[in-house]
Enzyme design. Sequence first.
Site, PDB file in Angstrom:
ATOM      1  N   SER B  11      15.299 -32.272-103.258  1.00 36.89           N
ATOM      2  CA  SER B  11      14.914 -32.557-101.872  1.00 36.89           C
ATOM      3  C   SER B  11      14.209 -33.895-101.796  1.00 36.89           C
ATOM      4  O   SER B  11      13.614 -34.355-102.773  1.00 36.89           O
ATOM      5  CB  SER B  11      13.990 -31.458-101.340  1.00 36.89           C
ATOM      6  OG  SER B  11      13.429 -31.868-100.112  1.00 36.89           O
ATOM      7  N   HIS B  12      14.263 -34.518-100.625  1.00 37.16           N
ATOM      8  CA  HIS B  12      13.525 -35.755-100.394  1.00 37.16           C
ATOM      9  C   HIS B  12      12.020 -35.507-100.427  1.00 37.16           C
ATOM     10  O   HIS B  12      11.244 -36.425-100.648  1.00 37.16           O
ATOM     11  CB  HIS B  12      13.906 -36.357 -99.039  1.00 37.16           C
ATOM     12  CG  HIS B  12      15.187 -37.125 -99.063  1.00 37.16           C
ATOM     13  ND1 HIS B  12      16.389 -36.552 -99.376  1.00 37.16           N
ATOM     14  CD2 HIS B  12      15.443 -38.440 -98.816  1.00 37.16           C
ATOM     15  CE1 HIS B  12      17.338 -37.474 -99.332  1.00 37.16           C
ATOM     16  NE2 HIS B  12      16.785 -38.634 -98.990  1.00 37.16           N
ATOM     17  N   SER B  13      11.648 -34.265-100.160  1.00 38.86           N
ATOM     18  CA  SER B  13      10.223 -33.976-100.021  1.00 38.86           C
ATOM     19  C   SER B  13       9.737 -33.019-101.097  1.00 38.86           C
ATOM     20  O   SER B  13      10.320 -31.947-101.316  1.00 38.86           O
ATOM     21  CB  SER B  13       9.981 -33.377 -98.623  1.00 38.86           C
ATOM     22  OG  SER B  13       8.858 -32.538 -98.632  1.00 38.86           O
ATOM     23  N   GLY B  45      11.931 -39.177-100.913  1.00 38.39           N
ATOM     24  CA  GLY B  45      13.124 -39.746-101.538  1.00 38.39           C
ATOM     25  C   GLY B  45      13.546 -38.879-102.703  1.00 38.39           C
ATOM     26  O   GLY B  45      12.895 -37.873-103.019  1.00 38.39           O
TER      27      GLY B  45
END
Lengths: 206, 130
Positions: B11-13, B45
Amino acid sequence: MIILTVDQAVEWMKEIQKRMDEHKEQLTVLDQAIGDGDHGINMTRGFTEVTAKIHHVNYDSVSDVLKSAAMTLMAKVGGASGPLYGTAFLKMSVAMQGKDVDEHVFKQAIKEAVDGIHSRGKADFGEKTMYDVWSQVADFLEEEEVNDWGGMVEVCQATIEDTREMIATKGRASYLKERSKGHVDPGSMSSLYIFEALVEVLELEG
Amino acid sequence: MSGKAGIIIISHSFEIGEGIKKLIDQVIEDVPIALACGTENGEIGTSMERIQSAIDQVGNENGAVLLYDLGSAKMNAEMVLELVDRNNLQIAEDVPLVEGSYIAAVEANLGKTVEEIMVSLDKLKIDHSS
């Protein structure tokens, strides 16, 4: 005739970095309109890392310079542009491996980069992504007996204008659907700066 | 723990990853789950390095299913897989991350193989055409 030397390749990266830095705000504003607003920061960070890295290394070939840049971009640029630009430079590097970069090798390398962006991003032409710009440049190089490299920049600019009114169907911008119309794709704009920088160094005497 | 396929959540987070892990931990304890969430410096990211180390953690002989949230997460996952070149690691494409991770964990816990889990996840696919 060799058109891109190791020194020129290093200079290319520096010229890109300079342009990303100069246009950081603009890229961010474009990305805020139809993306997640970090393109300016990402590109500046990525190419600053690239120039810092290549500054300390003596390279034997253009291929090695571009490979180094590719690896750094993949690791340091967030967002989709890291993998996409990383892939583009890596493909160019592979195409140039063990070769002096003459016009033929150069054109082949750009073609490979375009194929790389295509398969990495799975975007087709006309989806309002950087692929539009890169593929138009490759087409231009394929068709033309190039005397004036500056033509690549004109192709980029024309493509950016042509795609402005399109609806994005790939990437974060695609969630906006019609609202992506009228906005320039940030990745297409940063691609323009990469080709501008390239033209600048190609026109230097090798 | 052995015998079960692994789950890799990309995940980006960081918080999204942690949240999903907590959700799964409530019901399933012994499925190998690794997170590759956020960048090295804790920003939003995804990173190839983090995906690689998640594979090192849970990508055992039973393989693993990789789930991701948004576009670039998938590109990074694809690049890592091209480099490691193993066929028992599969990316669950267009599968919603929360539901997909949960179902994958449940199935892995039942001893399903990576291929079997992928078939189950197929039903969750997001339709992009509309």
